[in-house]
Design a protein around this motif. Structure first.
Motif, PDB file in Angstrom:
ATOM      1  N   PHE A 122      -6.431   5.083   4.664  1.00  0.00           N
ATOM      2  CA  PHE A 122      -5.754   4.162   2.890  1.00  0.00           C
ATOM      3  C   PHE A 122      -5.353   5.249   2.149  1.00  0.00           C
ATOM      4  O   PHE A 122      -4.283   5.186   1.825  1.00  0.00           O
ATOM      5  N   PHE A 123      -3.661   6.597   3.329  1.00  0.00           N
ATOM      6  CA  PHE A 123      -2.868   6.909   3.144  1.00  0.00           C
ATOM      7  C   PHE A 123      -1.384   5.936   4.164  1.00  0.00           C
ATOM      8  O   PHE A 123      -0.915   6.922   3.491  1.00  0.00           O
ATOM      9  N   ARG A 144       3.185  14.753  -1.860  1.00  0.00           N
ATOM     10  CA  ARG A 144       3.212  15.176  -3.109  1.00  0.00           C
ATOM     11  C   ARG A 144       1.431  14.766  -3.103  1.00  0.00           C
ATOM     12  O   ARG A 144       0.606  16.088  -3.616  1.00  0.00           O
ATOM     13  N   GLN A 145       0.774  14.649  -1.752  1.00  0.00           N
ATOM     14  CA  GLN A 145      -0.845  14.616  -1.735  1.00  0.00           C
ATOM     15  C   GLN A 145      -1.412  15.628  -1.455  1.00  0.00           C
ATOM     16  O   GLN A 145      -2.280  16.283  -1.720  1.00  0.00           O
ATOM     17  N   LYS A 169      -0.679  18.151  -4.122  1.00  0.00           N
ATOM     18  CA  LYS A 169      -2.570  17.810  -5.207  1.00  0.00           C
ATOM     19  C   LYS A 169      -3.329  18.669  -4.697  1.00  0.00           C
ATOM     20  O   LYS A 169      -4.049  18.546  -5.576  1.00  0.00           O
ATOM     21  N   GLN A 170      -3.343  17.886  -3.164  1.00  0.00           N
ATOM     22  CA  GLN A 170      -4.422  18.493  -2.745  1.00  0.00           C
ATOM     23  C   GLN A 170      -5.077  20.164  -2.782  1.00  0.00           C
ATOM     24  O   GLN A 170      -5.427  20.464  -2.746  1.00  0.00           O
ATOM     25  N   PHE A 220      -5.588  20.888  -6.897  1.00  0.00           N
ATOM     26  CA  PHE A 220      -7.466  20.478  -7.025  1.00  0.00           C
ATOM     27  C   PHE A 220      -8.221  21.609  -6.379  1.00  0.00           C
ATOM     28  O   PHE A 220      -8.689  22.423  -7.273  1.00  0.00           O
ATOM     29  N   GLY A 268      -3.281  16.820 -12.422  1.00  0.00           N
ATOM     30  CA  GLY A 268      -3.834  15.651 -11.743  1.00  0.00           C
ATOM     31  C   GLY A 268      -4.537  15.151 -11.762  1.00  0.00           C
ATOM     32  O   GLY A 268      -4.958  15.680 -13.250  1.00  0.00           O
ATOM     33  N   LYS A 269      -4.667  13.965 -11.592  1.00  0.00           N
ATOM     34  CA  LYS A 269      -6.287  12.790 -11.898  1.00  0.00           C
ATOM     35  C   LYS A 269      -7.079  13.373 -11.378  1.00  0.00           C
ATOM     36  O   LYS A 269      -7.611  14.233 -10.595  1.00  0.00           O
ATOM     37  N   HIS A 290      -9.288   8.279  -7.040  1.00  0.00           N
ATOM     38  CA  HIS A 290      -9.687   7.226  -6.459  1.00  0.00           C
ATOM     39  C   HIS A 290     -10.132   5.587  -7.133  1.00  0.00           C
ATOM     40  O   HIS A 290     -10.471   5.184  -6.183  1.00  0.00           O
ATOM     41  N   LEU A 309     -13.996   2.301  -0.713  1.00  0.00           N
ATOM     42  CA  LEU A 309     -14.019   3.915  -0.488  1.00  0.00           C
ATOM     43  C   LEU A 309     -15.986   3.903  -0.783  1.00  0.00           C
ATOM     44  O   LEU A 309     -16.033   3.397  -1.207  1.00  0.00           O
ATOM     45  N   PHE A 343     -16.901   9.151   2.659  1.00  0.00           N
ATOM     46  CA  PHE A 343     -16.524  10.620   2.164  1.00  0.00           C
ATOM     47  C   PHE A 343     -16.941  11.842   2.896  1.00  0.00           C
ATOM     48  O   PHE A 343     -16.506  12.919   3.443  1.00  0.00           O
ATOM     49  N   ILE A 368     -14.120  12.404   5.994  1.00  0.00           N
ATOM     50  CA  ILE A 368     -13.122  14.030   5.088  1.00  0.00           C
ATOM     51  C   ILE A 368     -13.616  15.355   5.231  1.00  0.00           C
ATOM     52  O   ILE A 368     -13.308  15.867   5.240  1.00  0.00           O
TER      53      ILE A 368
HETATM   54  C1  HEM Z   1     -13.874  14.869  -0.452  1.00  0.00           C
HETATM   55  C2  HEM Z   1     -12.995  15.252  -1.581  1.00  0.00           C
HETATM   56  C3  HEM Z   1     -12.254  14.554  -1.894  1.00  0.00           C
HETATM   57  C4  HEM Z   1     -11.516  15.304  -2.968  1.00  0.00           C
HETATM   58  C5  HEM Z   1     -11.312  16.621  -3.229  1.00  0.00           C
HETATM   59  C6  HEM Z   1     -10.171  14.662  -3.243  1.00  0.00           C
HETATM   60  C7  HEM Z   1      -9.005  14.750  -3.333  1.00  0.00           C
HETATM   61  C8  HEM Z   1      -8.025  14.355  -4.326  1.00  0.00           C
HETATM   62  C9  HEM Z   1      -6.510  14.351  -5.337  1.00  0.00           C
HETATM   63  C10 HEM Z   1      -6.634  15.280  -5.783  1.00  0.00           C
HETATM   64  C11 HEM Z   1      -6.174  13.688  -5.510  1.00  0.00           C
HETATM   65  C12 HEM Z   1      -4.576  13.200  -5.772  1.00  0.00           C
HETATM   66  C13 HEM Z   1      -5.050  12.935  -7.675  1.00  0.00           C
HETATM   67  C14 HEM Z   1      -3.577  12.377  -8.304  1.00  0.00           C
HETATM   68  O1  HEM Z   1      -2.847  11.751  -7.938  1.00  0.00           O
HETATM   69  O2  HEM Z   1      -3.147  12.925  -8.982  1.00  0.00           O
HETATM   70  C15 HEM Z   1      -6.672  13.030  -4.339  1.00  0.00           C
HETATM   71  C16 HEM Z   1      -5.988  11.285  -4.540  1.00  0.00           C
HETATM   72  C17 HEM Z   1      -5.837  10.518  -3.309  1.00  0.00           C
HETATM   73  N1  HEM Z   1      -7.382  10.239  -2.333  1.00  0.00           N
HETATM   74 FE1  HEM Z   1      -8.570  11.945  -2.451  1.00  0.00          FE
HETATM   75  N2  HEM Z   1     -10.010  13.369  -2.056  1.00  0.00           N
HETATM   76  C18 HEM Z   1     -10.951  12.815  -1.670  1.00  0.00           C
HETATM   77  C19 HEM Z   1     -11.408  12.064  -0.920  1.00  0.00           C
HETATM   78  C20 HEM Z   1     -11.145  10.895  -0.331  1.00  0.00           C
HETATM   79  C21 HEM Z   1     -11.535  10.380   0.615  1.00  0.00           C
HETATM   80  C22 HEM Z   1     -12.495  10.802   1.387  1.00  0.00           C
HETATM   81  C23 HEM Z   1     -10.152   9.048   0.564  1.00  0.00           C
HETATM   82  C24 HEM Z   1     -10.235   7.831   1.639  1.00  0.00           C
HETATM   83  C25 HEM Z   1     -10.599   7.552   2.763  1.00  0.00           C
HETATM   84  C26 HEM Z   1      -9.832   9.469  -0.126  1.00  0.00           C
HETATM   85  C27 HEM Z   1      -7.856   8.981   0.018  1.00  0.00           C
HETATM   86  C28 HEM Z   1      -7.387   9.017  -0.909  1.00  0.00           C
HETATM   87  C29 HEM Z   1      -6.130   8.396  -1.297  1.00  0.00           C
HETATM   88  C30 HEM Z   1      -5.679   7.365  -0.582  1.00  0.00           C
HETATM   89  C31 HEM Z   1      -5.717   9.264  -3.040  1.00  0.00           C
HETATM   90  C32 HEM Z   1      -4.304   8.735  -3.330  1.00  0.00           C
HETATM   91  C33 HEM Z   1      -4.170   7.780  -4.408  1.00  0.00           C
HETATM   92  C34 HEM Z   1      -2.824   7.826  -4.801  1.00  0.00           C
HETATM   93  O3  HEM Z   1      -2.299   8.463  -5.043  1.00  0.00           O
HETATM   94  O4  HEM Z   1      -2.690   6.660  -5.332  1.00  0.00           O
HETATM   95  N3  HEM Z   1      -9.619  11.091  -0.546  1.00  0.00           N
HETATM   96  N4  HEM Z   1      -7.395  12.923  -3.799  1.00  0.00           N
END
Ligand code: HEM
Length: 185
Positions: free
Chosen positions: A95-96, A103-104, A107-108, A111, A124-125, A131, A137, A142, A145
């Motif tokens: 996924f990454f 950046r990720q 953001k994380q 958040f 952030g978003k 997602h 997904l 989930f 993670i």
């Molecule tokens: C468990 C809870 C989760 C939280 C709290 C979380 C949080 C976040 C945050 C804060 C961002 C950045 C948002 C932004 O760009 O402003 C993000 C993006 C992203 N998340 Fe999560 N996430 C979660 C679960 C997941 C899961 C299960 C996956 C995949 C296995 C995932 C994959 C991604 C990916 C690939 C992005 C980047 C999207 C992009 O840049 O277009 N996340 N997530």
């Protein structure tokens, strides 16, 4: 040359002033803040409308999962370690592939800090939008993670009670992350 130095100094001072600028709206009551009623949290000064607001702010911080975890330094370390685990896990690492991980991580960190009670804004978003472009997904992703977050906190010797509380907060994002209708309460 002299003009250049003056310009540099003025720009630098303006930037420093902007960074130090005190909030004018009380973060607790939303009323105008009194610059004489302040507290310092993680190096930043916050101003409040009334003494009661300052007390509430301080009590909220002390009760927050963010502070119990150890604040900014602890969250930063946890998120860095968390992504080293995620990026070697075949269930989720793909996924990454095209994601800017600096950046990720940034953001994380923001958040999670915000969600766990840090006095900061998350700009952030929202979780649904962030997602929305990952239609494959599902719960197994989930869960993977969440599993990595749990293992991270265990490795950092966070106590089990606190880990359970942090995971409960993360759990509240499940329906949004998986783009499912929200469950009625
Ligand atoms: C468990 C809870 C989760 C939280 C709290 C979380 C949080 C976040 C945050 C804060 C961002 C950045 C948002 C932004 O760009 O402003 C993000 C993006 C992203 N998340 Fe999560 N996430 C979660 C679960 C997941 C899961 C299960 C996956 C995949 C296995 C995932 C994959 C991604 C990916 C690939 C992005 C980047 C999207 C992009 O840049 O277009 N996340 N997530």
């Amino acid at each position: 040359m002299k003009k250049l130095v003056i310009l540099f100094l003025v720009t630098f001072s303006l930037q420093a002033m902007a960074q130090d600028a005190l909030n004018t709206v009380c973060p607790i009551s939303g009323k105008p803040a009194n610059p004489n009623i302040t507290t310092v949290y993680e190096g930043k000064t916050f101003a409040f409308a009334e003494e009661a607001c300052r007390k509430k702010f301080e009590a909220d911080r002390a009760a927050s999962l963010y502070q119990q975890l150890g604040g900014k330094a602890a969250i930063d370390a946890a998120v860095d370690l968390f992504y080293t685990k995620v990026l070697v896990d075949d269930r989720v690492k793909h996924f990454f592939d095209d994601v800017n991980m600096d950046r990720q991580r940034r953001k994380q960190k923001t958040f999670l800090s915000f969600a766990l009670g840090a006095p900061i804004k998350y700009e952030g978003k929202d979780m649904r939008t962030a997602h929305a472009n990952l239609p494959d997904l599902n719960d197994s992703h989930f869960n993977a993670i969440a599993e990595h977050l749990k293992a991270t906190l265990e490795e950092l010797k966070v106590n089990q009670d606190l880990i359970t509380k942090v995971l409960a907060v993360v759990e509240t994002t499940r329906d949004d992350v998986l783009n499912r209708p929200k469950k009625a309460n």
